[in-house]
Design a protein around this motif. Sequence first.
Motif, mmCIF file in Angstrom:
data_model
loop_
_atom_site.group_PDB
_atom_site.id
_atom_site.type_symbol
_atom_site.label_atom_id
_atom_site.label_comp_id
_atom_site.label_asym_id
_atom_site.label_seq_id
_atom_site.Cartn_x
_atom_site.Cartn_y
_atom_site.Cartn_z
ATOM 1 N N ARG A 2 -92.319 -4.792 -6.072
ATOM 2 C CA ARG A 2 -92.429 -5.847 -5.049
ATOM 3 C C ARG A 2 -91.453 -5.597 -3.911
ATOM 4 N NH1 ARG A 2 -90.473 -10.274 -6.969
ATOM 5 N NH2 ARG A 2 -90.288 -9.883 -9.209
ATOM 6 N N LYS A 55 -90.218 -2.900 -2.759
ATOM 7 C CA LYS A 55 -90.627 -1.807 -1.860
ATOM 8 C C LYS A 55 -91.601 -2.343 -0.807
ATOM 9 C CE LYS A 55 -89.982 2.088 -4.949
ATOM 10 N NZ LYS A 55 -90.618 2.937 -5.934
ATOM 11 N N GLN A 56 -92.561 -3.154 -1.280
ATOM 12 C CA GLN A 56 -93.581 -3.663 -0.349
ATOM 13 C C GLN A 56 -92.997 -4.745 0.564
ATOM 14 O OE1 GLN A 56 -96.529 -2.359 -0.070
ATOM 15 N NE2 GLN A 56 -97.733 -3.860 1.066
ATOM 16 N N SER A 109 -91.028 -2.786 3.214
ATOM 17 C CA SER A 109 -91.844 -2.028 4.166
ATOM 18 C C SER A 109 -92.626 -2.975 5.085
ATOM 19 C CB SER A 109 -92.711 -1.032 3.391
ATOM 20 O OG SER A 109 -94.041 -1.157 3.700
ATOM 21 N N ASN A 110 -93.140 -4.087 4.538
ATOM 22 C CA ASN A 110 -93.831 -5.073 5.383
ATOM 23 C C ASN A 110 -92.869 -5.701 6.400
ATOM 24 O OD1 ASN A 110 -96.251 -4.715 4.118
ATOM 25 N ND2 ASN A 110 -96.302 -6.707 3.083
ATOM 26 N N ILE A 157 -95.968 -9.582 0.031
ATOM 27 C CA ILE A 157 -96.428 -8.225 -0.310
ATOM 28 C C ILE A 157 -97.904 -8.015 0.038
ATOM 29 C CG2 ILE A 157 -94.683 -7.988 -2.129
ATOM 30 C CD1 ILE A 157 -96.960 -8.418 -4.184
ATOM 31 N N GLU A 173 -101.216 -7.055 2.526
ATOM 32 C CA GLU A 173 -101.443 -5.912 3.422
ATOM 33 C C GLU A 173 -100.810 -6.264 4.772
ATOM 34 O OE1 GLU A 173 -102.916 -2.851 2.929
ATOM 35 O OE2 GLU A 173 -102.672 -3.487 0.849
#
Length: 376
Positions: free
Chosen positions: A243, A245-246, A249-250, A359, A361
């Motif tokens: 989680r 990581k996302q 990055s988001n 998380i 898209e």
Amino acid sequence: MPHIKPKATPIFQTSVFTFDDLNELELYFEQPGQRYMYSRYANPNSDELANEVNQLEGGVGAIVTSSGMSAILAAILAVCKAGDHVLCAEEIYGGSSSLLTQELSRIGISVTYVPSAETYSFDALVQPTTKLFLAETMSNPLLLVFDIKRLAEETKKHNIKLVIDNTFATPILTKPLSLGADIVIHSVTKYLSGHSDVTAGVVICKSEEDLQRVQKVMLTYGLNLSPFESWLAARGLKTLRLRMKQHCSNAQTIAEFLQQHPKVEQVWYPGLEAHAQHALAEDQGCGMFGGMLSFRIKDNAEAVNRFMQGLEEIPFAPSLAGVSTSISYPLGTSHRALTAEQQQKIGITIGVIRLSVGIEEPEELLTDLERGLSKI
Ligand SMILES: Cc1ncc(COP(=O)(O)O)c(C=O)c1O
């Protein structure tokens, strides 16, 4: 009874455990940690959660509690008694400052707030009775990043404990104990459980002595976490690394989008090179910058309302760190109790909006944010 070997830990939804006889009762006391007696003292589900978090943070042990607030309370009461003094970073979660200023002061524990400019040198603020310094790895909502190694040098110099609230960073980014902190706390309600369905806290200690004290405070004051909440949080914790990581990055994608948007005046995100502590955040966060960011549109309440009403997917929810994105409004929630002068001083103005990036898209989030910004 058939031989049962479940892959997932069952929920030990029981307030008390049974003993066969007096011999077994004696074994409970003679062999600590081998048996359970009463769920307020310990329960297999809360132990599982504590052990998992302790492994991530690298402590000697951890104690789970009923909320982040009770974790902070347990950490302070483990170290301080009436007559003692606490130093606390000025940029701190409002609940933590209320606990210190409004409640612990009533039982004789005093507090002095350390302004950001003096964070690494509190020679002038420390008293003979000072026992600890409390700060967050990253502050809420403007993401000021504290250098934990430098803080630890300062607290060691004065022989006081360093207590770090690591809720925003999580051990995936930063492990404060390895940088010199003595005690770490979390609102497990946030990233550690991660799904906005649990209220919980945890205290992780570097020394056995502190751990014993925290445990004593937890079970005597009844700050324990229920088996079911422990189970839910332990389940959420299994996906923390993925989680984060996302989330990170988001958040980077969104921060860069907002930074170049004509309707946005300022963005606070440690992952942006323009952030004052970008290099420190990069080093201390293992190249990750977290899932929280704040930004300012024009200082006009009507514009803020139009932005919020224009969002179709992202709800306004005054909490953070769940898998789905939400926005919050510091001036009307976490920083509401401050005077207008204090709000202005720390930069919480009418147009400041906090985003807890989930998380999803990233394209879905950018589309919704553009929809909201187009309404201003
Ligand atoms: C940084 C931080 N610490 C502690 C807390 C308190 O946690 P809880 O609400 O789980 O009691 C919060 C709550 O928002 C928080 O943001």
